[in-house]
Design a protein around this motif. Structure first.
Motif, short mmCIF file in Angstrom:
data_model
loop_
_atom_site.label_atom_id
_atom_site.label_comp_id
_atom_site.label_asym_id
_atom_site.label_seq_id
_atom_site.Cartn_x
_atom_site.Cartn_y
_atom_site.Cartn_z
N GLY A 68 0.81 -1.21 0.00
CA GLY A 68 0.00 0.00 0.00
C GLY A 68 0.85 1.25 0.00
N LEU A 69 0.24 2.34 -0.44
CA LEU A 69 0.87 3.65 -0.47
C LEU A 69 -0.19 4.66 -0.06
CD1 LEU A 69 3.42 5.28 -1.21
CD2 LEU A 69 2.47 5.49 -3.52
N GLY A 70 0.14 5.50 0.92
CA GLY A 70 -0.84 6.45 1.41
C GLY A 70 -0.31 7.85 1.58
N LEU A 71 -1.22 8.81 1.49
CA LEU A 71 -0.92 10.22 1.69
C LEU A 71 -1.94 10.76 2.67
CD1 LEU A 71 0.64 12.80 0.83
CD2 LEU A 71 -1.11 13.09 -0.95
N GLY A 72 -1.48 11.48 3.68
CA GLY A 72 -2.40 12.00 4.66
C GLY A 72 -1.80 13.11 5.48
N ALA A 73 -2.37 13.31 6.66
CA ALA A 73 -1.91 14.35 7.56
C ALA A 73 -1.97 13.84 8.99
CB ALA A 73 -2.78 15.59 7.41
N VAL A 74 -1.04 14.32 9.79
CA VAL A 74 -1.06 14.05 11.23
C VAL A 74 -1.17 15.40 11.93
CG1 VAL A 74 1.47 14.01 11.40
CG2 VAL A 74 0.10 12.92 13.18
N HIS A 75 -2.11 15.46 12.88
CA HIS A 75 -2.29 16.68 13.66
C HIS A 75 -1.88 16.37 15.10
CE1 HIS A 75 -3.90 20.47 15.05
NE2 HIS A 75 -4.52 19.81 16.00
N PHE A 76 -0.88 17.09 15.59
CA PHE A 76 -0.39 16.87 16.95
C PHE A 76 -1.29 17.62 17.93
CE2 PHE A 76 3.24 15.80 14.37
CZ PHE A 76 3.71 14.67 15.00
N ILE A 77 -2.06 16.85 18.71
CA ILE A 77 -2.93 17.48 19.71
C ILE A 77 -2.14 17.80 20.97
CG2 ILE A 77 -5.03 16.47 18.79
CD1 ILE A 77 -4.89 14.36 21.02
N SER A 78 -0.95 17.24 21.09
CA SER A 78 0.01 17.59 22.13
C SER A 78 1.38 17.32 21.55
CB SER A 78 -0.23 16.78 23.41
OG SER A 78 0.25 15.45 23.26
N GLU A 79 2.42 17.53 22.32
CA GLU A 79 3.78 17.30 21.82
C GLU A 79 4.02 15.83 21.50
OE1 GLU A 79 6.12 19.46 21.00
OE2 GLU A 79 4.90 21.17 21.58
N GLN A 80 3.32 14.91 22.15
CA GLN A 80 3.57 13.48 21.96
C GLN A 80 2.44 12.71 21.29
OE1 GLN A 80 3.85 14.85 25.27
NE2 GLN A 80 5.87 15.46 24.60
N GLY A 124 -0.44 12.31 18.26
CA GLY A 124 -0.89 12.74 16.95
C GLY A 124 -2.12 11.97 16.49
N LEU A 125 -3.08 12.69 15.93
CA LEU A 125 -4.23 12.08 15.27
C LEU A 125 -3.98 12.18 13.79
CD1 LEU A 125 -7.14 13.66 17.33
CD2 LEU A 125 -6.07 11.43 17.64
N GLU A 126 -4.25 11.09 13.06
CA GLU A 126 -3.94 11.12 11.64
C GLU A 126 -5.08 10.59 10.81
OE1 GLU A 126 -0.35 8.79 11.98
OE2 GLU A 126 -1.35 7.10 11.02
N ILE A 127 -5.09 11.04 9.58
CA ILE A 127 -6.01 10.54 8.58
C ILE A 127 -5.16 10.26 7.34
CG2 ILE A 127 -6.64 12.84 7.78
CD1 ILE A 127 -9.52 11.64 7.44
N LEU A 128 -5.36 9.11 6.74
CA LEU A 128 -4.52 8.68 5.62
C LEU A 128 -5.42 8.09 4.54
CD1 LEU A 128 -1.36 8.20 5.07
CD2 LEU A 128 -1.84 5.84 5.71
N LEU A 129 -5.31 8.61 3.36
CA LEU A 129 -6.00 8.07 2.20
C LEU A 129 -4.98 7.20 1.47
CD1 LEU A 129 -8.70 8.19 0.68
CD2 LEU A 129 -7.72 10.04 -0.70
N SER A 130 -5.28 5.91 1.31
CA SER A 130 -4.28 5.01 0.75
C SER A 130 -4.85 4.14 -0.35
CB SER A 130 -3.69 4.13 1.85
OG SER A 130 -4.68 3.27 2.39
N ASN A 190 -8.03 5.61 6.28
CA ASN A 190 -7.52 5.10 7.54
C ASN A 190 -7.46 6.25 8.55
OD1 ASN A 190 -6.37 2.37 6.44
ND2 ASN A 190 -5.64 3.95 5.06
N VAL A 191 -7.90 5.97 9.76
CA VAL A 191 -7.85 6.95 10.84
C VAL A 191 -6.97 6.37 11.93
CG1 VAL A 191 -9.20 8.22 12.54
CG2 VAL A 191 -10.15 7.79 10.27
N GLY A 192 -6.04 7.16 12.46
CA GLY A 192 -5.08 6.63 13.42
C GLY A 192 -4.82 7.53 14.61
N PHE A 193 -4.17 6.94 15.59
CA PHE A 193 -3.77 7.60 16.83
C PHE A 193 -2.36 7.12 17.12
CE2 PHE A 193 -3.31 7.26 21.44
CZ PHE A 193 -3.70 8.53 21.86
N GLN A 194 -1.40 8.04 17.24
CA GLN A 194 -0.02 7.66 17.46
C GLN A 194 0.54 8.41 18.67
OE1 GLN A 194 0.96 5.27 15.38
NE2 GLN A 194 -0.77 5.56 14.03
#
Length: 183
Positions: A130-142, A144-150, A172-176
């Motif tokens: 797979g190959l994806g492009l998305g964005a991660v938004h840091f809600i704090s310094e550590q 990140g919430l992300e959304i990835l279209l792949s 794809n929706v993620g939490f890191q």
């Protein structure tokens, strides 16, 4: 009261040490993504995939790691489950609170098909990429919430088992959690 102030001071110092972590070399990435795929046409079932992941930044803004995709596909009295291993490479771009994210991955999955309507059961292994492009938004310094279209390809040659693949465009929706290096 003094103990509480000392404890608060200690927590602030510890969190301040994490503030430079995010995507710098040596930092670690722990989290996961979820995918909900609702089939249409001949594949009218619903597939839920959870992918816990771990990685390490081998350079600033470049992480290598692996995820463990787990999926469940349900369709008209039958279920298909799978477990896999998927190494990935991720690149982060920008320095703002919201950053661009590019991810590539390859791997395999072990698929098991079980039907309540017949005595047919089957197992298979499939190569995935797979190959994806998305964005991660840091809600704090550590965190990140992300959304990835792949674009993902997780098909195989077995027509029955292929019903549960995620081949195509997926959201794809993620939490890191980003942990600093042990420097």
């Amino acid at each position: 009261m003094a103990k509480k102030i000392l404890l608060l001071f200690y927590l602030v110092v510890c969190l301040a040490g994490f503030s430079a972590a995010q995507t710098s070399m040596g930092s670690k990435l722990i989290g996961g993504t979820g995918t909900l795929h609702i089939g249409t046409g001949n594949n009218k079932g619903t597939l839920l995939m959870l992918s816990p992941r771990m990685g390490q930044f081998v350079a600033d803004d470049l992480a290598l790691g692996a995820s463990l995709p787990l999926s469940l596909y349900a369709y008209s009295g039958s279920t298909t489950t799978s477990v896999g291993l998927s190494p990935f490479v991720r690149g982060y771009f920008g320095a703002a609170t919201t950053r661009l994210l590019l991810e590539g991955r390859v791997g395999f999955q072990r698929i098991a098909y079980n039907s309540d309507n017949s005595n047919f059961n089957d197992n298979s292994t499939a190569f995935t990429y797979g190959l994806g492009l998305g964005a991660v938004h840091f809600i704090s310094e550590q965190v990140g919430l992300e959304i990835l279209l792949s674009y993902d390809n997780s098909g195989n040659n077995d027509a029955i088992l292929n019903m549960a693949n995620l081949t195509g465009i997926n959201l794809n929706v993620g939490f890191q959690i980003y942990l600093p290096s042990g420097k």
